[in-house]
Design a protein around this motif. Structure first.
Motif, PDB file in Angstrom:
ATOM      1  N   ASP A  60       0.835  -1.194   0.000  1.00  0.00           N
ATOM      2  CA  ASP A  60       0.000   0.000   0.000  1.00  0.00           C
ATOM      3  C   ASP A  60       0.873   1.249   0.000  1.00  0.00           C
ATOM      4  O   ASP A  60       1.631   1.488   0.942  1.00  0.00           O
ATOM      5  N   GLY A 111      -0.596   4.206  -0.312  1.00  0.00           N
ATOM      6  CA  GLY A 111      -1.487   5.266   0.152  1.00  0.00           C
ATOM      7  C   GLY A 111      -1.932   6.203  -0.936  1.00  0.00           C
ATOM      8  O   GLY A 111      -1.946   7.418  -0.745  1.00  0.00           O
ATOM      9  N   THR A 116      -4.079   8.526  -3.145  1.00  0.00           N
ATOM     10  CA  THR A 116      -5.261   9.336  -2.872  1.00  0.00           C
ATOM     11  C   THR A 116      -5.552  10.247  -4.047  1.00  0.00           C
ATOM     12  O   THR A 116      -4.658  10.579  -4.839  1.00  0.00           O
ATOM     13  N   ALA A 158      -7.565  13.981  -4.436  1.00  0.00           N
ATOM     14  CA  ALA A 158      -8.257  15.094  -3.791  1.00  0.00           C
ATOM     15  C   ALA A 158      -8.788  16.025  -4.869  1.00  0.00           C
ATOM     16  O   ALA A 158      -8.034  16.450  -5.751  1.00  0.00           O
ATOM     17  N   LEU A 178      -3.655  13.769  -7.700  1.00  0.00           N
ATOM     18  CA  LEU A 178      -3.368  12.377  -7.348  1.00  0.00           C
ATOM     19  C   LEU A 178      -2.011  12.329  -6.658  1.00  0.00           C
ATOM     20  O   LEU A 178      -1.064  12.988  -7.081  1.00  0.00           O
ATOM     21  N   TRP A 184       0.665   9.732  -3.828  1.00  0.00           N
ATOM     22  CA  TRP A 184       0.898   8.538  -3.012  1.00  0.00           C
ATOM     23  C   TRP A 184       2.089   8.796  -2.104  1.00  0.00           C
ATOM     24  O   TRP A 184       2.869   9.728  -2.320  1.00  0.00           O
ATOM     25  N   SER A 185       2.203   7.990  -1.088  1.00  0.00           N
ATOM     26  CA  SER A 185       3.289   8.164  -0.133  1.00  0.00           C
ATOM     27  C   SER A 185       4.458   7.266  -0.519  1.00  0.00           C
ATOM     28  O   SER A 185       4.269   6.210  -1.122  1.00  0.00           O
ATOM     29  N   ALA A 236      -7.689   5.139 -10.848  1.00  0.00           N
ATOM     30  CA  ALA A 236      -8.001   6.405 -10.190  1.00  0.00           C
ATOM     31  C   ALA A 236      -8.263   7.500 -11.210  1.00  0.00           C
ATOM     32  O   ALA A 236      -9.160   8.332 -11.037  1.00  0.00           O
TER      33      ALA A 236
END
Length: 263
Positions: A3, A5, A7, A9, A17, A19-20, A38
């Motif tokens: 994962d 992460g 996202t 927003a 878009l 991610w970590s 996404a």
């Protein structure tokens, strides 16, 4: 895939878009799937017209995933992202629009065109008089003199770029003949590397110089010089290129690197 992460927003008609962490090779395939899904979800609904993502310069697999998901590279933000060790690193900005073609040959080509290296292309013209002197221009924006010509614009054929520059700088419609020299130029004074093309402009006379209407914002003067006189006016690279171009025989063309034939 582990994962990261991922996202999305949404702010008005634009979504971001992210991610970590940094994707590795093990996460690459899964990240392409996740980013594609996404993007389809964000851009498939009403209201969102643009989806963008900024990734660390070191995140090579992440950049690859965005390209494979149809995102186009829009630029590099220098030293924009904290590196976690008190410093900063570059950040690459990608975006995909709702109307972008992302599949098939057109989609692939548009994406790759955004990310592949590009070089400046310069088109100059060599004009000589019956005595073999060359015409040089003194410009307002740098100390060294140049042949007439300049940067080729996007989508413009180099020869037509040379014609346009002559029209702008000298105020005349002047015929441009065959290509004399193609010279790769290394990085210099903050410029990235470039390719310079020198075309044959044929014969010019003092009477021609008198009727030129010089572009006041760029050109101070144009004059005929011997190669020896030119050495004090142009850069060493330009003088190497100019000397070789002036010495070419009928029908000869030279390819150079840094003003010299490759060894």
């Amino acid at each position: 895939m582990p994962d990261l992460g991922l996202t999305v927003a949404v702010d008005g008609d634009t979504a971001v878009l992210a991610w970590s962490g940094v994707a590795g090779e093990a996460e690459a395939a899964g990240l392409v799937e996740s980013v594609s899904a996404a993007a389809a979800a964000a851009l498939g609904g009403p209201g969102v017209r643009r989806l963008q993502a900024a990734v660390a310069a070191e995140d090579g697999w992440g950049r690859r995933a965005l390209l494979l998901a149809g995102f186009r590279l829009e630029g590099v933000r220098r030293q924009a992202r904290p590196d976690g060790e008190g410093g900063h690193q570059d950040e690459w900005l990608f975006a995909r629009l709702a109307g972008d073609v992302v599949s098939g040959p057109d989609g692939f080509s548009a994406v790759m065109s955004s990310a592949l290296p590009r070089k400046r292309l310069i088109a100059h013209v060599l004009l000589r008089d019956v005595e073999g002197r060359v015409m040089l221009c003194e410009t307002r924006f740098k100390a060294d003199w140049e042949l007439p010509g300049g940067i080729v614009e996007a989508g413009e054929p180099p020869r037509l770029g040379a014609l346009r520059e002559l029209r702008e700088e000298l105020g005349v419609e002047w015929p441009v003949g065959r290509l004399l020299v193609a010279d790769w130029m290394p990085p210099y004074l903050g410029w990235e590397d470039a390719l310079e093309l020198v075309y044959d402009g044929g014969l010019v006379s003092e009477d021609d110089l008198d009727r030129f209407v010089l572009q006041p914002s760029e050109i101070i003067q144009a004059r005929l010089c011997t190669l020896e006189e030119a050495a004090a006016l142009v850069t060493p690279l330009s003088h190497r290129r100019l000397t070789l171009a002036a010495g070419l025989g009928p029908g000869e063309t030279a390819y150079l690197e840094d003003g010299l034939p490759p060894r």
